[in-house]
Design a protein around this motif. Structure first.
Motif, mmCIF file in Angstrom:
data_model
loop_
_atom_site.group_PDB
_atom_site.id
_atom_site.type_symbol
_atom_site.label_atom_id
_atom_site.label_comp_id
_atom_site.label_asym_id
_atom_site.label_seq_id
_atom_site.Cartn_x
_atom_site.Cartn_y
_atom_site.Cartn_z
ATOM 1 N N GLN A 94 0.761 -1.340 -0.053
ATOM 2 C CA GLN A 94 -0.223 0.101 -0.055
ATOM 3 C C GLN A 94 0.924 1.257 0.099
ATOM 4 N N ALA A 95 2.000 1.284 0.800
ATOM 5 C CA ALA A 95 2.858 2.496 0.692
ATOM 6 C C ALA A 95 3.470 2.521 -0.617
ATOM 7 N N LYS A 96 3.890 1.454 -1.309
ATOM 8 C CA LYS A 96 4.333 1.571 -2.688
ATOM 9 C C LYS A 96 3.393 2.136 -3.727
ATOM 10 N N ALA A 97 2.074 1.862 -3.343
ATOM 11 C CA ALA A 97 1.037 2.173 -4.499
ATOM 12 C C ALA A 97 0.457 3.573 -4.219
ATOM 13 N N ALA A 98 0.780 4.341 -3.056
ATOM 14 C CA ALA A 98 0.367 5.736 -2.921
ATOM 15 C C ALA A 98 1.694 6.414 -2.117
ATOM 16 N N PRO A 99 2.708 6.646 -2.929
ATOM 17 C CA PRO A 99 3.920 7.449 -2.402
ATOM 18 C C PRO A 99 3.586 8.841 -1.723
ATOM 19 N N ALA A 100 2.504 9.399 -2.506
ATOM 20 C CA ALA A 100 2.225 10.774 -2.140
ATOM 21 C C ALA A 100 1.416 11.149 -0.944
ATOM 22 N N LYS A 101 1.031 10.027 -0.326
ATOM 23 C CA LYS A 101 -0.033 10.182 0.773
ATOM 24 C C LYS A 101 0.942 9.927 2.171
ATOM 25 N N GLN A 102 0.235 10.595 3.284
ATOM 26 C CA GLN A 102 0.878 10.149 4.455
ATOM 27 C C GLN A 102 0.243 8.992 4.874
ATOM 28 N N HIS A 103 1.014 8.120 5.669
ATOM 29 C CA HIS A 103 0.555 6.832 6.279
ATOM 30 C C HIS A 103 0.793 6.739 7.608
ATOM 31 N N PHE A 104 -0.207 6.381 8.348
ATOM 32 C CA PHE A 104 -0.275 6.377 9.868
ATOM 33 C C PHE A 104 -0.635 4.873 10.204
ATOM 34 N N VAL A 105 0.093 4.131 10.866
ATOM 35 C CA VAL A 105 -0.256 2.626 11.383
ATOM 36 C C VAL A 105 -0.410 2.862 12.764
ATOM 37 N N TYR A 106 -1.608 2.095 13.199
ATOM 38 C CA TYR A 106 -1.773 1.790 14.763
ATOM 39 C C TYR A 106 -1.754 0.463 14.659
ATOM 40 N N TYR A 107 -0.670 -0.253 15.515
ATOM 41 C CA TYR A 107 -0.574 -1.685 15.766
ATOM 42 C C TYR A 107 -1.431 -2.086 17.216
ATOM 43 N N ILE A 108 -2.586 -2.993 16.988
ATOM 44 C CA ILE A 108 -3.245 -3.347 17.909
ATOM 45 C C ILE A 108 -2.863 -4.556 18.673
ATOM 46 N N PRO A 109 -2.424 -4.799 19.808
ATOM 47 C CA PRO A 109 -2.139 -3.589 20.914
ATOM 48 C C PRO A 109 -1.026 -2.921 20.850
ATOM 49 N N GLN A 110 0.134 -3.507 20.133
ATOM 50 C CA GLN A 110 1.187 -3.059 20.348
ATOM 51 C C GLN A 110 2.019 -3.263 19.108
#
Length: 643
Positions: A94-110
């Protein structure tokens, strides 16, 4: 008067947590969700909530392109994922498909360290702004919460990866804070459960995580039990309505697919929660009585619809209109459950199903039915999980299978289902679920002392929890029931003997006000509560499950500080294994490795008897099929048979 704990009230904790995480990302955003978290998210929040937090759209995380218009317009992408190895390549894609966007990832629970390493190997580590999200429990029902860790059993008992135990400890610690009360007594059975109890007690009584300021409340005891202690119940066929729905249609985080597609030919997903009033009435009933209950409900709805014809004035017509919305919901619910029940009835009327129940019940009663029925199921190409459940059930109760017959079953199974299942059989042997018969089985003693088989022909108003499996009372629930039995609880000599016969150590401790003693003089050290084979000091001469590899110890908190709480173990003669109050209070039963719907129904049956109440916390809700599927090895097959 202590308030009754309702786990559904904790949904606000989840929404506050999610809302805070979403609001940290300014502006409009698009949400991409781990498929394993989607149902849990659906139980916790709705579309209105997402809109309030500027979420324009949502999609499931895949490696493919997301075509939604909202995705194209959004500059911020937020990912909610489990820290699983299999998820990392999808994030990188997904990061490679949208390099111009900001990517924020939340890992549940850590976040785990390997997440960073895998993303770095894909060259995507710097793309993501990663944060942990302390979302542990998903409220399923007022009396059920789940961590939704569906691979916990395999990880803890087969792979010896005990990282999930830390999540259980943190979840139970946070649960007490959410309830606003401390649980003063912890009883544990099984290798993993004893480790959890030790670390939880230490966290409660010392250091920055101490719960010393919290009062006691309605939940006055927590009983933690390993799934490995009672695998007999996991192998057996559930006979409650909800249990059979799960076995046949698979309930995933309180969601089930309608077996009948809609007008457009699409599959419709429904929530299996108490919001469905009809489900609340039939979910814990024996399936044998569900058909008549659905017929009665259909007649009630029909009579209500007919009442509109009897309306003589505008007032009576308005009264009917007020009922119409609820009536339509009940009608939709009736259609769903009638459809599910019809499909289940086809299975339960089958002669092979009845023979399967007869085979299981013969085993439960301590008799030997032989393995001819298992061989027949293999020859008929019945689902491999069914065959494995029957083989393991026989092995567990009879202390193994005779060498020649076991080898014959192994050979037939591999020839019928494929040699890649050789690894599956090795896994079952490593867990002690399948083994060569050696020595005498302790089942007869367990069955007698714990009253595990009860002949009760009253299906409408059963007298015992054995109705959940026709004649077998789930061992795990019997242990919870015996904990509150006067005069001695688990200190009863017969119960102590049974605990010694079951796999794993036993521990008990109580968190009590600190007396005027040197700080930490009697504070629990890591694992100090565990006895070698249960409350009695003698080691267990026999085990029901077999010699599974012991779990690796999890980390413990630092040196305890001087606080107003201390942990006292059974060694200090406080009767920690003694009975709880039978007529009041609540026991929180924690299942490490998963719980079945039939066990939940059995605990609800005990609660309905008017005395002690029972709540369930679990790593996941399982059935025999999903449990044995998780023990299979995924062996790639690159052979081209058409070459």
């Amino acid at each position: 008067q202590m308030s009754v704990v309702d786990f559904l009230s904790f949904k606000k904790n989840v929404t506050d947590l999610l809302g805070g995480a979403l609001d940290k990302v300014k502006g409009n955003k698009f949400l991409i969700v781990d498929p394993k978290l989607y149902n849990a998210l659906d139980l916790s929040v709705d579309v209105k909530f997402l809109k309030e937090h500027q979420v324009d759209g949502m999609a499931l995380l895949t490696a493919g392109h997301i075509a939604q218009r909202e995705y194209q317009l959004s500059a911020n992408l937020i990912y909610l994922v489990r820290p699983a190895i299999s998820i990392m390549p999808l994030l990188a894609a997904q990061a490679k498909a949208a390099p111009a966007k900001q990517h924020f990832v939340y890992y549940i629970p850590q976040e785990m360290q390997y997440c960073k390493k895998i993303l770095k190997s894909f060259g995507a580590k710097s793309v993501f702004r990663a944060s942990p999200l302390d979302w542990y429990w998903t409220p399923i029902e007022p009396d059920v919460i789940s961590l939704e860790l569906d691979t916990c059993y395999r990880e803890c008992y087969l792979e010896r990866d005990t990282s999930a135990l830390h999540h259980v400890v943190m979840g139970l610690h946070g649960l007490q804070t959410a309830m606003g009360q401390i649980i003063p007594r912890i009883v544990a059975k099984g290798e993993c459960s004893v480790q959890i109890a030790a670390q939880l007690a230490r966290m409660m009584s010392s250091g920055p995580t101490s719960l010393e300021t919290l009062p006691r409340g309605e939940v006055d005891c927590v009983m933690i039990i390993d799934r490995q202690v009672d695998m007999v119940t996991a192998c057996a066929t559930q006979l409650t309505y909800e249990g059979l729905v799960d076995e046949m249609f698979l309930i995933q985080t309180a969601h089930v697919n309608d077996p009948e597609p809609n007008k457009d030919g699409k599959t419709v997903r429904y929530k299996m929660t108490n919001a469905d009033v009809l489900l609340g009435e039939i979910r814990d009933k024996s399936f044998a009585v569900v058909g008549s209950m659905l017929s009665q409900k259909a007649k009630q709805i029909s009579d209500t619809y007919e009442s509109r014809k009897a309306a003589k004035n505008m007032t009576e017509t308005l009264e009917f209109v007020k009922k119409l919305k609820n009536l339509q919901q009940e009608h939709q619910s009736l259609r769903l459950h009638t459809s599910l029940a019809e499909k289940i009835a086809i299975l339960t009327r089958d002669r092979l199903f009845h023979r399967r129940l007869e085979f299981e019940q013969t085993i439960f009663r301590g008799n030997d039915p032989g393995v001819d029925f298992i061989e027949e199921c293999i020859a008929r190409q019945e689902p491999f999980t069914l065959v494995l459940r029957l083989m393991c059930l026989y092995s567990l109760v009879h202390g193994g299978i005779k060498g020649a017959r076991l080898e014959q079953l192994r050979t037939s199974f591999l020839q019928s289902y494929g040699y890649h299942h050789m690894f599956t059989l090795l896994n079952l042997e490593q867990l002690g679920l399948l083994k060569t018969q050696e020595g005498r089985s302790p089942w007869a003693r367990l069955r007698q002392a714990l009253n595990l088989t009860v002949e009760d022909d009253e299906e409408t108003n059963p007298r015992d929890i054995a109705y959940t499996f026709s004649c077998y009372a789930p061992l795990s629930v019997r242990l919870a029931q015996h904990l509150s039995m006067k005069p001695r609880g688990w200190n009863n000599p017969a119960t102590r003997e049974c605990l010694n016969l079951l796999l794993g150590p036993t521990s008990a401790c109580a968190v009590v006000p600190q007396k005027a003693e040197p700080a930490g003089s009697a504070v629990l050290a890591a694992g100090a509560a565990a006895t070698a084979g249960g409350p009695a000091s003698t080691p267990a001469p026999v085990t029901l499950i077999g010699a599974a590899a012991p779990a690796a110890p999890i980390g413990v908190a630092g040196t305890p500080a001087s606080t107003s709480l201390r942990v006292v173990t059974d060694a200090e003669n406080i009767n920690a294994y003694g009975p709880t109050e039978e007529t009041r209070g609540t026991t929180l039963v924690v299942f490490v490795g998963g719980v079945t719907y039939a066990e939940i129904s059995a605990l609800r049956f005990l609660s309905g008897m008017g005395g002690r109440q029972y709540k369930v916390a679990t790593t996941s809700i399982i059935n025999g099929n999903t449990l044995f599927e998780s023990l299979c090895e995924q062996v790639p097959n690159d052979l081209d048979i058409h070459a």
